[in-house]
Design a protein around this motif. Structure first.
Motif, PDB file in Angstrom:
ATOM      1  N   UNK A   1      45.479 -51.897  36.304  1.00 31.13           N
ATOM      2  CA  UNK A   1      44.616 -52.769  36.298  1.00 31.13           C
ATOM      3  C   UNK A   1      44.764 -53.709  35.110  1.00 31.13           C
ATOM      4  N   UNK A   2      43.906 -55.239  35.284  1.00 37.06           N
ATOM      5  CA  UNK A   2      43.825 -56.436  34.613  1.00 37.06           C
ATOM      6  C   UNK A   2      43.060 -56.129  33.566  1.00 37.06           C
ATOM      7  N   UNK A   3      43.919 -56.352  32.352  1.00 33.97           N
ATOM      8  CA  UNK A   3      42.465 -55.650  30.912  1.00 33.97           C
ATOM      9  C   UNK A   3      41.419 -57.044  30.531  1.00 33.97           C
ATOM     10  N   UNK A   4      40.662 -57.033  30.053  1.00 34.79           N
ATOM     11  CA  UNK A   4      39.661 -57.785  29.239  1.00 34.79           C
ATOM     12  C   UNK A   4      39.669 -57.356  28.151  1.00 34.79           C
ATOM     13  N   UNK A   5      40.134 -57.104  27.084  1.00 32.70           N
ATOM     14  CA  UNK A   5      40.092 -56.986  25.802  1.00 32.70           C
ATOM     15  C   UNK A   5      39.523 -57.647  24.886  1.00 32.70           C
ATOM     16  N   UNK A   6      38.224 -56.496  23.960  1.00 34.03           N
ATOM     17  CA  UNK A   6      37.533 -57.573  23.323  1.00 34.03           C
ATOM     18  C   UNK A   6      37.895 -58.211  21.876  1.00 34.03           C
ATOM     19  N   UNK A   7      38.249 -58.951  21.594  1.00 37.46           N
ATOM     20  CA  UNK A   7      38.173 -59.709  20.368  1.00 37.46           C
ATOM     21  C   UNK A   7      38.120 -60.290  19.631  1.00 37.46           C
ATOM     22  N   UNK A   8      38.504 -60.682  18.399  1.00 39.53           N
ATOM     23  CA  UNK A   8      37.662 -61.547  17.508  1.00 39.53           C
ATOM     24  C   UNK A   8      38.822 -62.532  16.985  1.00 39.53           C
ATOM     25  N   UNK A   9      38.133 -64.283  17.499  1.00 36.10           N
ATOM     26  CA  UNK A   9      39.599 -64.559  17.325  1.00 36.10           C
ATOM     27  C   UNK A   9      39.265 -65.765  15.719  1.00 36.10           C
ATOM     28  N   UNK A  10      40.215 -66.182  15.852  1.00 33.55           N
ATOM     29  CA  UNK A  10      40.124 -66.814  14.206  1.00 33.55           C
ATOM     30  C   UNK A  10      41.034 -67.933  14.393  1.00 33.55           C
ATOM     31  N   UNK A  11      40.827 -69.442  13.712  1.00 39.81           N
ATOM     32  CA  UNK A  11      41.310 -70.134  13.751  1.00 39.81           C
ATOM     33  C   UNK A  11      42.771 -70.118  12.018  1.00 39.81           C
ATOM     34  N   UNK A  12      44.153 -70.156  12.060  1.00 43.16           N
ATOM     35  CA  UNK A  12      44.559 -69.982  11.171  1.00 43.16           C
ATOM     36  C   UNK A  12      46.032 -70.327  11.224  1.00 43.16           C
ATOM     37  N   UNK A  13      45.708 -71.441  10.473  1.00 44.81           N
ATOM     38  CA  UNK A  13      46.904 -72.885  10.118  1.00 44.81           C
ATOM     39  C   UNK A  13      47.060 -73.494  11.222  1.00 44.81           C
ATOM     40  N   UNK A  14      46.154 -74.113  12.137  1.00 42.98           N
ATOM     41  CA  UNK A  14      46.004 -74.930  13.127  1.00 42.98           C
ATOM     42  C   UNK A  14      45.954 -74.028  14.967  1.00 42.98           C
ATOM     43  N   UNK A  15      46.311 -72.074  15.013  1.00 46.18           N
ATOM     44  CA  UNK A  15      46.421 -72.307  16.143  1.00 46.18           C
ATOM     45  C   UNK A  15      45.444 -70.794  16.175  1.00 46.18           C
ATOM     46  N   UNK A  16      45.436 -70.190  17.101  1.00 47.12           N
ATOM     47  CA  UNK A  16      44.110 -69.244  17.180  1.00 47.12           C
ATOM     48  C   UNK A  16      44.614 -67.856  16.589  1.00 47.12           C
ATOM     49  N   UNK A  17      44.273 -66.982  16.439  1.00 50.90           N
ATOM     50  CA  UNK A  17      44.635 -65.543  16.124  1.00 50.90           C
ATOM     51  C   UNK A  17      43.600 -64.559  16.745  1.00 50.90           C
ATOM     52  N   UNK A  18      43.974 -64.260  18.244  1.00 48.58           N
ATOM     53  CA  UNK A  18      43.004 -63.185  18.758  1.00 48.58           C
ATOM     54  C   UNK A  18      43.656 -61.500  18.297  1.00 48.58           C
ATOM     55  N   UNK A  19      42.418 -60.757  17.487  1.00 55.28           N
ATOM     56  CA  UNK A  19      43.282 -59.830  17.180  1.00 55.28           C
ATOM     57  C   UNK A  19      41.799 -58.368  17.093  1.00 55.28           C
TER      58      UNK A  19
ATOM     59  N   UNK B   1      37.812 -62.579  25.027  1.00 59.17           N
ATOM     60  CA  UNK B   1      38.431 -61.678  25.022  1.00 59.17           C
ATOM     61  C   UNK B   1      39.592 -61.874  26.131  1.00 59.17           C
ATOM     62  N   UNK B   2      40.986 -60.926  25.130  1.00 58.16           N
ATOM     63  CA  UNK B   2      41.872 -60.887  25.430  1.00 58.16           C
ATOM     64  C   UNK B   2      42.474 -61.019  26.805  1.00 58.16           C
ATOM     65  N   UNK B   3      43.019 -61.490  27.876  1.00 62.54           N
ATOM     66  CA  UNK B   3      43.126 -61.081  28.781  1.00 62.54           C
ATOM     67  C   UNK B   3      44.442 -60.581  29.375  1.00 62.54           C
ATOM     68  N   UNK B   4      45.123 -59.535  30.094  1.00 63.05           N
ATOM     69  CA  UNK B   4      46.398 -59.255  29.698  1.00 63.05           C
ATOM     70  C   UNK B   4      46.304 -58.784  31.717  1.00 63.05           C
ATOM     71  N   UNK B   5      47.783 -58.983  31.925  1.00 63.90           N
ATOM     72  CA  UNK B   5      47.600 -59.575  33.119  1.00 63.90           C
ATOM     73  C   UNK B   5      48.028 -57.651  33.835  1.00 63.90           C
ATOM     74  N   UNK B   6      48.264 -57.712  34.841  1.00 65.30           N
ATOM     75  CA  UNK B   6      48.431 -55.992  35.168  1.00 65.30           C
ATOM     76  C   UNK B   6      50.319 -56.207  34.980  1.00 65.30           C
ATOM     77  N   UNK B   7      50.971 -54.359  34.269  1.00 67.13           N
ATOM     78  CA  UNK B   7      51.744 -54.207  34.049  1.00 67.13           C
ATOM     79  C   UNK B   7      52.874 -55.147  32.987  1.00 67.13           C
ATOM     80  N   UNK B   8      51.522 -55.999  32.094  1.00 63.53           N
ATOM     81  CA  UNK B   8      51.979 -56.844  30.388  1.00 63.53           C
ATOM     82  C   UNK B   8      52.704 -55.230  30.162  1.00 63.53           C
ATOM     83  N   UNK B   9      53.853 -55.362  29.413  1.00 60.86           N
ATOM     84  CA  UNK B   9      54.560 -54.920  28.842  1.00 60.86           C
ATOM     85  C   UNK B   9      53.552 -54.759  27.113  1.00 60.86           C
TER      86      UNK B   9
END
Length: 401
Positions: A342-360, A379-387
């Motif tokens: 299944x494709x996952x939609x994972x709840x996360x906190x997204x913050x900017x760090x040194x100009x990039x987004x970090x999703x925890x 929401x971190x989107x993870x494709x089916x069978x993502x390693x």
């Protein structure tokens, strides 16, 4: 029935969806609506050469050399123009928005004039020709197309339509969503709960999702786990003229999940049931005549995630609005396990760090935990069978706010 991929489910849900018919609404009620047709100006603005400042209307040839002494022959306040003509050596006291008198071609601002008394003034600073004059039609001319079909009527668009003399506008009819919660265990907020009962919360979030894309929402309340109770509310939704019926819970495969049977019994043609996604696997979609029926899961998080992914794009399209999910590239703030089918939609906190987004991601992702969804902004989107992925790996994030 095989699990349907998310992308295919969305494509099937949106198939044939188009902007609803138009309706005319008074300008005062048009805020936030979507134009169904272009808006052309019914007048010219400004309708005359107008003063842009408080000062004196003069002939430029009289103020080429400084100082210039002029006789004041009248006054032109906004709404009551001076009816005479400005001749050689003359000036008219004028205020912002007033028509420029005949014969005058320039306005000298009052700060650059000294009052000599006895109806005379002296211009003490030079002014360029045609300065401080708004030419007729500077903003728009009669017949000009000012707003195009599909424009969201924001404050500037509304003011422009009013200035163009439109008392009403043709807009896309707002999609009308009827929401039906199901479950013997549910009671409305503020209730005294029994030992086997919980608060019904999903309808409020789903209604807010609908309203965020300009739809109207009608909460029809909670139906008991009986076919007749659910059918009664479905009939009520149809009678109310719903474009979309959203059911909450009862769309799975348990003995008390009756939504499918009731809706098909009312004439719904089932399109799909069960999606290859987490949370939200038991999503159902079908058509009851022209009404689209969306069966959302009962779990609060699954209900709201499915609303974001499916209901929001559907209602936007019915309302004539462009819509695209806000998906961004980020870096994982912590490691994640390998994914399954299944494709996952994972709840996360997204913050900017040194100009990039970090999703925890949050450590627990149970689909009943609303507090975690309220704390998440993506929401971190993870494709089916993502390693499996280590912290710092690239990921896709669906931004929620």
């Amino acid at each position: 029935m095989a699990l349907l991929p998310v992308a295919e489910a969305l494509e099937r849900l949106l198939e044939g969806a188009a902007a609803l018919p138009s309706e005319s609404v008074p300008l005062a009620d048009a805020a936030g609506r979507v134009l169904a047709e272009p808006v052309a100006a019914l007048r010219t603005q400004p309708p005359f050469n107008a003063s842009a400042m408080d000062g004196y209307a003069v002939r430029y040839t009289d103020v080429v050399s400084m100082p210039a002494r002029l006789s004041v022959i009248g006054m032109a306040p906004a709404g009551r123009g001076f009816t005479g003509s400005v001749g050689k050596g003359e000036a008219v006291r004028i205020f912002t928005g007033a028509p420029l008198p005949e014969g005058a071609d320039t306005v000298v601002i009052q700060e650059n004039v000294r009052d000599l008394g006895g109806g005379s003034i002296e211009v003490i600073e030079p002014t360029a020709q045609a300065r401080n004059v708004r030419r007729r039609g500077l903003d728009f001319g009669e017949g000009d197309v000012l707003l195009h079909k599909g424009r969201d009527l924001d404050p500037a668009a509304l003011s422009l339509a009013a200035s163009a003399n439109h008392p009403s506008l043709n807009v896309v009819r707002q999609p009308f969503v009827a929401i039906i919660a199901t479950g013997d265990e549910l009671l409305p907020p503020g209730s005294a709960l029994g030992p086997d009962q919980i608060i019904s919360s999903n309808a409020y979030g789903v209604a807010a999702v609908a309203q965020s894309v300009g739809a109207r929402a009608l909460d029809l309340g909670i139906a008991a786990d009986r076919k007749d109770a659910i059918a009664a509310l479905v009939k009520k939704a149809v009678k109310a003229g719903a474009d979309v019926i959203v059911t909450l819970g009862g769309a799975s495969v348990g003995d008390h999940d009756l939504i499918h049977d009731v809706l098909t019994g009312e004439g719904m043609q089932l399109d799909f049931w069960k999606i290859a996604m987490r949370p939200g696997k038991p999503l159902m979609f079908g058509r009851l005549g022209d009404i689209r029926c969306v069966g959302l899961p009962g779990n609060p998080v699954a209900s709201l995630v499915c609303s974001q992914l499916f209901l929001k794009p559907l209602l936007a399209r019915l309302g004539g609005r462009p819509y695209r999910q806000d998906i961004r590239t980020a870096w994982l703030g912590s490691a994640m396990h390998a994914n399954d089918i299944r494709q996952d939609y994972v709840r996360a906190v997204v913050r900017e760090d040194a100009g990039a987004l970090v999703a925890t991601p949050f450590g627990i992702q149970d689909s009943s935990m609303l507090r975690m969804l309220a704390d998440a902004n993506g929401l971190i989107v993870r494709e089916p069978y993502a390693p499996a992925a280590e912290a710092g790996a690239e990921c896709s994030v669906l931004m929620l706010r």
